[in-house]
Design a protein around this motif. Structure first.
Motif, PDB file in Angstrom:
ATOM      1  N   VAL A  10       0.830  -1.361   0.244  1.00 20.88           N
ATOM      2  CA  VAL A  10       0.102  -0.090   0.176  1.00 20.88           C
ATOM      3  C   VAL A  10       0.635   1.098  -0.145  1.00 20.88           C
ATOM      4  O   VAL A  10       2.468   1.601   0.970  1.00 20.88           O
ATOM      5  N   GLY A  11       0.312   2.010  -0.648  1.00 21.78           N
ATOM      6  CA  GLY A  11       1.163   3.777  -0.916  1.00 21.78           C
ATOM      7  C   GLY A  11       1.814   3.836  -1.968  1.00 21.78           C
ATOM      8  O   GLY A  11       2.118   2.966  -3.126  1.00 21.78           O
ATOM      9  N   ARG A  12       2.184   5.287  -2.405  1.00 26.30           N
ATOM     10  CA  ARG A  12       3.277   5.417  -4.015  1.00 26.30           C
ATOM     11  C   ARG A  12       4.717   5.077  -3.389  1.00 26.30           C
ATOM     12  O   ARG A  12       4.616   5.100  -2.821  1.00 26.30           O
ATOM     13  N   TRP A  13       4.920   4.535  -5.180  1.00 32.49           N
ATOM     14  CA  TRP A  13       6.194   4.440  -5.147  1.00 32.49           C
ATOM     15  C   TRP A  13       7.569   5.152  -6.368  1.00 32.49           C
ATOM     16  O   TRP A  13       6.569   6.323  -6.607  1.00 32.49           O
ATOM     17  N   GLN A  14       8.361   5.116  -5.666  1.00 35.33           N
ATOM     18  CA  GLN A  14       9.275   5.899  -7.108  1.00 35.33           C
ATOM     19  C   GLN A  14       9.099   6.164  -8.565  1.00 35.33           C
ATOM     20  O   GLN A  14       9.874   6.862  -9.275  1.00 35.33           O
ATOM     21  N   PHE A  15       8.573   4.780  -8.330  1.00 32.53           N
ATOM     22  CA  PHE A  15       7.913   4.629 -10.374  1.00 32.53           C
ATOM     23  C   PHE A  15       7.403   5.447 -10.786  1.00 32.53           C
ATOM     24  O   PHE A  15       6.872   6.062 -10.450  1.00 32.53           O
ATOM     25  N   HIS A  16       6.937   5.657 -12.098  1.00 31.08           N
ATOM     26  CA  HIS A  16       6.215   6.021 -12.638  1.00 31.08           C
ATOM     27  C   HIS A  16       4.429   5.172 -12.367  1.00 31.08           C
ATOM     28  O   HIS A  16       4.482   4.615 -13.130  1.00 31.08           O
ATOM     29  N   LEU A  17       3.756   5.049 -11.447  1.00 29.36           N
ATOM     30  CA  LEU A  17       2.935   4.255 -11.384  1.00 29.36           C
ATOM     31  C   LEU A  17       2.042   5.267 -11.289  1.00 29.36           C
ATOM     32  O   LEU A  17       1.249   6.256 -10.179  1.00 29.36           O
ATOM     33  N   THR A  18       0.061   5.326 -10.935  1.00 24.81           N
ATOM     34  CA  THR A  18      -0.122   6.034 -11.024  1.00 24.81           C
ATOM     35  C   THR A  18      -1.274   5.731  -9.286  1.00 24.81           C
ATOM     36  O   THR A  18      -2.729   6.410  -8.796  1.00 24.81           O
ATOM     37  N   ALA A  19      -1.257   4.394  -8.929  1.00 25.44           N
ATOM     38  CA  ALA A  19      -1.628   3.733  -7.964  1.00 25.44           C
ATOM     39  C   ALA A  19      -0.650   4.062  -6.785  1.00 25.44           C
ATOM     40  O   ALA A  19       0.202   4.823  -6.794  1.00 25.44           O
ATOM     41  N   GLY A  20      -1.533   4.249  -5.586  1.00 20.11           N
ATOM     42  CA  GLY A  20      -0.826   4.692  -4.636  1.00 20.11           C
ATOM     43  C   GLY A  20      -1.571   4.648  -3.044  1.00 20.11           C
ATOM     44  O   GLY A  20      -0.731   3.693  -1.888  1.00 20.11           O
ATOM     45  N   ASP A  21      -2.944   4.564  -2.717  1.00 18.76           N
ATOM     46  CA  ASP A  21      -3.740   3.556  -1.571  1.00 18.76           C
ATOM     47  C   ASP A  21      -4.665   3.096  -1.815  1.00 18.76           C
ATOM     48  O   ASP A  21      -4.464   2.558  -2.566  1.00 18.76           O
ATOM     49  N   ALA A  22      -5.385   2.882  -0.361  1.00 23.18           N
ATOM     50  CA  ALA A  22      -5.796   1.334  -0.309  1.00 23.18           C
ATOM     51  C   ALA A  22      -6.574   1.543  -1.211  1.00 23.18           C
ATOM     52  O   ALA A  22      -6.782  -0.236  -1.542  1.00 23.18           O
ATOM     53  N   GLU A  23      -7.528   2.575  -1.556  1.00 23.87           N
ATOM     54  CA  GLU A  23      -8.713   2.001  -2.808  1.00 23.87           C
ATOM     55  C   GLU A  23      -7.755   1.543  -3.956  1.00 23.87           C
ATOM     56  O   GLU A  23      -9.036   0.289  -4.604  1.00 23.87           O
ATOM     57  N   SER A  24      -6.942   1.566  -4.078  1.00 24.80           N
ATOM     58  CA  SER A  24      -6.573   1.112  -5.937  1.00 24.80           C
ATOM     59  C   SER A  24      -5.863  -0.586  -5.320  1.00 24.80           C
ATOM     60  O   SER A  24      -6.639  -0.938  -6.175  1.00 24.80           O
ATOM     61  N   ASN A  25      -5.296  -0.696  -4.536  1.00 18.39           N
ATOM     62  CA  ASN A  25      -5.440  -2.257  -3.609  1.00 18.39           C
ATOM     63  C   ASN A  25      -7.257  -2.651  -4.286  1.00 18.39           C
ATOM     64  O   ASN A  25      -7.360  -4.230  -4.758  1.00 18.39           O
ATOM     65  N   LEU A  26      -7.666  -2.043  -3.072  1.00 15.83           N
ATOM     66  CA  LEU A  26      -8.890  -3.024  -3.105  1.00 15.83           C
ATOM     67  C   LEU A  26      -9.830  -2.993  -4.310  1.00 15.83           C
ATOM     68  O   LEU A  26     -10.955  -3.872  -4.431  1.00 15.83           O
ATOM     69  N   ARG A  27      -9.628  -2.023  -5.564  1.00 16.65           N
ATOM     70  CA  ARG A  27     -10.097  -2.362  -6.956  1.00 16.65           C
ATOM     71  C   ARG A  27      -9.756  -3.611  -7.621  1.00 16.65           C
ATOM     72  O   ARG A  27     -10.250  -4.165  -8.447  1.00 16.65           O
ATOM     73  N   GLN A  28      -8.493  -3.535  -7.742  1.00 15.39           N
ATOM     74  CA  GLN A  28      -7.782  -4.934  -8.044  1.00 15.39           C
ATOM     75  C   GLN A  28      -8.209  -5.826  -7.453  1.00 15.39           C
ATOM     76  O   GLN A  28      -8.385  -6.665  -8.428  1.00 15.39           O
ATOM     77  N   MET A  29      -8.521  -5.375  -6.140  1.00 19.11           N
ATOM     78  CA  MET A  29      -8.543  -7.219  -5.995  1.00 19.11           C
ATOM     79  C   MET A  29     -10.392  -7.334  -6.331  1.00 19.11           C
ATOM     80  O   MET A  29     -10.570  -8.181  -6.854  1.00 19.11           O
ATOM     81  N   ASP A  30     -10.878  -6.408  -6.043  1.00 20.19           N
ATOM     82  CA  ASP A  30     -12.328  -6.503  -6.721  1.00 20.19           C
ATOM     83  C   ASP A  30     -12.066  -7.619  -8.116  1.00 20.19           C
ATOM     84  O   ASP A  30     -13.077  -8.321  -8.699  1.00 20.19           O
TER      85      ASP A  30
END
Length: 253
Positions: A10-30
């Motif tokens: 969970v969280g943002r990275w130094q890479f070129h990614l748009t994901a960052g918060d837990a909601e991103s995880n939950l969307r992928q999980m769903d």
């Protein structure tokens, strides 16, 4: 079929990614039918273990489908030992996570041995970032720490053959094969080397990597229906002491 993802963040990275918060995880999980996900905080992995773990704890308190790994910093074993205890006391953390390259400590160093002692004393599974031939040192490290169980995150990375043989020689080493490069035959090689299905786990490296990659690798591995069920959730239930398979009510640890 239930799915438990044992390697995510969970969280943002130094890479070129748009994901960052837990909601991103939950969307992928769903999207992919993942019931539970075990996560570490990107902040804790790359920058501040104690601060990142604390921030993740607040997220976990609001997200019942996510459970945490407390990141242990091999360079600060005493601080990490106290922090690991604090995290586990919340009931929302299921284990420890150690990266090797960000803190600059590989298996074989004194610092890593001390970090392993911290996790062994806590009595929880360890998700270890593995990438390179130093995985050959893991069976010896575990031999002197009888209660420690280690998930080899990325299954050794580019040293997946060496990782397979290491896991085959130690019944407390588990393989988890998420990786951006989907080398064909990695899981088959591990099984031929003697790693039982019971020590293969499913992980995605979300949200760094879309879960479809890991799902494709596992579903292409030729598992029987019973074996696939074990890899996707049953083995994680046993390793982490979950009371049952994921359900609408969600298991409590």
């Amino acid at each position: 079929m239930p799915i438990i993802d044992v390697h995510a963040h969970v969280g943002r990275w130094q890479f070129h990614l748009t994901a960052g918060d837990a909601e991103s995880n939950l969307r992928q999980m769903d999207r992919y039918g993942i019931d539970l996900q075990f996560v570490s905080a990107s902040e804790a992995v790359v920058y501040d273990a104690v601060g990142g773990n604390a921030a993740l704890g607040k997220v976990l308190a609001q997200q019942p489908r996510l459970y945490g790994y407390a990141v242990v910093n091999p360079n600060r074993p005493e601080e990490s030992a106290a922090d690991l205890r604090r995290c586990l006391d919340t009931g929302r953390f299921v284990g420890a996570k150690i990266h090797t390259h960000y803190p600059g400590q590989l298996p074989g160093t004194r610092a890593m041995a001390e970090a392993f002692d911290v996790v062994a004393e806590a009595g929880v599974p360890l998700l270890l970032h593995t990438w390179g031939e130093e995985v050959t040192l893991l069976p010896e490290l575990l031999a002197s720490r009888p209660g420690l169980r280690v998930i080899m995150g990325h299954a050794g990375g580019d040293a997946w053959r060496e990782a397979a043989h290491a896991a085959a020689s130690c019944d407390r080493l588990y393989l988890e094969h998420c990786r951006t490069a989907t080398d064909a035959g990695r899981i088959a090689y591990a099984r031929e080397a003697g790693v039982p299905v019971e020590r293969l786990l499913f992980g995605t490296d979300a949200t760094l990597i879309d879960p479809c990659v890991a799902l494709g690798v596992v579903r292409d591995a030729g598992f029987s229906a019973e074996e696939l069920e074990a890899v996707l959730w049953g083995n994680a239930v046993g390793l982490f002491g979950l009371p049952a398979a994921p359900s609408p009510d969600l298991p409590r640890l």
